[in-house]
Design a protein around this motif. Structure first.
Motif, PDB file in Angstrom:
ATOM      1  N   ASP A  43      -1.542   1.414  -1.816  1.00  0.00           N
ATOM      2  CA  ASP A  43      -1.239   1.881  -0.459  1.00  0.00           C
ATOM      3  C   ASP A  43      -2.253   1.235   0.486  1.00  0.00           C
ATOM      4  OD1 ASP A  43      -1.155   3.382   1.958  1.00  0.00           O
ATOM      5  OD2 ASP A  43      -0.262   5.071   0.875  1.00  0.00           O
ATOM      6  N   ASP A  89      -3.006   1.911   3.549  1.00  0.00           N
ATOM      7  CA  ASP A  89      -3.753   2.848   4.393  1.00  0.00           C
ATOM      8  C   ASP A  89      -4.842   3.581   3.618  1.00  0.00           C
ATOM      9  OD1 ASP A  89      -2.211   2.171   6.585  1.00  0.00           O
ATOM     10  OD2 ASP A  89      -0.742   3.764   6.197  1.00  0.00           O
ATOM     11  N   SER A  90      -4.455   4.162   2.470  1.00  0.00           N
ATOM     12  CA  SER A  90      -5.401   5.011   1.738  1.00  0.00           C
ATOM     13  C   SER A  90      -6.151   4.264   0.638  1.00  0.00           C
ATOM     14  CB  SER A  90      -4.662   6.197   1.111  1.00  0.00           C
ATOM     15  OG  SER A  90      -3.776   5.737   0.104  1.00  0.00           O
ATOM     16  N   ARG A  98       5.014   2.944   5.855  1.00  0.00           N
ATOM     17  CA  ARG A  98       3.905   2.751   4.915  1.00  0.00           C
ATOM     18  C   ARG A  98       3.972   1.333   4.389  1.00  0.00           C
ATOM     19  NH1 ARG A  98       2.007   8.021   2.853  1.00  0.00           N
ATOM     20  NH2 ARG A  98       0.474   6.696   1.880  1.00  0.00           N
ATOM     21  N   TYR A 137       2.672  -1.180   1.203  1.00  0.00           N
ATOM     22  CA  TYR A 137       2.135  -1.251  -0.154  1.00  0.00           C
ATOM     23  C   TYR A 137       1.980  -2.713  -0.546  1.00  0.00           C
ATOM     24  CZ  TYR A 137       3.383   3.668  -0.688  1.00  0.00           C
ATOM     25  OH  TYR A 137       3.473   5.036  -0.541  1.00  0.00           O
TER      26      TYR A 137
END
Length: 158
Positions: free
Chosen positions: A96, A98-99, A148, A150
């Motif tokens: 991911d 973002d995280s 999102r 990936y």
């Protein structure tokens, strides 16, 4: 009816369920109907009604499984030669953006999908986003919480 993609393990799972329904569940419900009939008046016999309802469910599921297996296109991920591209049956390691969380999923047929086993349906938004891409590519997925991204870290055929 169109072909239904299944992995070898998914097809075996459906065959096992079909065998169980035919050899265990069907005879048991027939026995239950027989015992309920022996009790007399069927108009007020809850056991008879429940057994008949269960029989309908079992017969419907047997037909559904036979139809799926009859139209199955069974794919063995170990025999795939997709040159590192994400395809049905492949196992994909994602990060991911973002995280930074990393997850690994196998892309499988709809009947095999089980998030607890890290198997996602080929028709899921994530699978559709990564199919056709290679390790190093970034896939964008529209999730309920927004877009999102990936990164595809690895693609394996196991």
């Amino acid at each position: 009816m169109s072909k239904i993609p299944l992995t070898v393990a998914g097809a075996e799972k459906l065959r096992t369920e079909l065998h169980h329904l035919k050899t265990v569940e069907r005879p048991a419900v027939i026995q239950a109907i027989s015992e309920a009939r022996a009790q007399g008046d069927l108009s007020e016999n809850a056991e008879y009604d429940a057994a008949k309802e269960k029989q309908g469910f079992i017969e419907g599921r047997i037909q559904e499984l036979e139809g799926k297996l009859g139209n199955a296109q069974i794919i063995d991920p170990k025999l795939l030669d997709a040159d590192g591209r994400c395809v049905f049956g492949s196992t994909v390691e994602l990060e991911d953006q973002d995280s930074g969380d990393q997850v690994t999923y196998q892309i499988v047929g709809e009947d095999e999908a089980d998030i607890k086993e890290r198997k996602i349906s080929v028709s899921s938004p994530l699978a559709r986003a990564v199919i056709g891409k290679y390790a190093g590519d970034v896939a964008q997925v529209q999730a309920p919480g927004g877009m999102r991204e990936y990164e595809i870290l690895d693609v394996r055929y196991e």
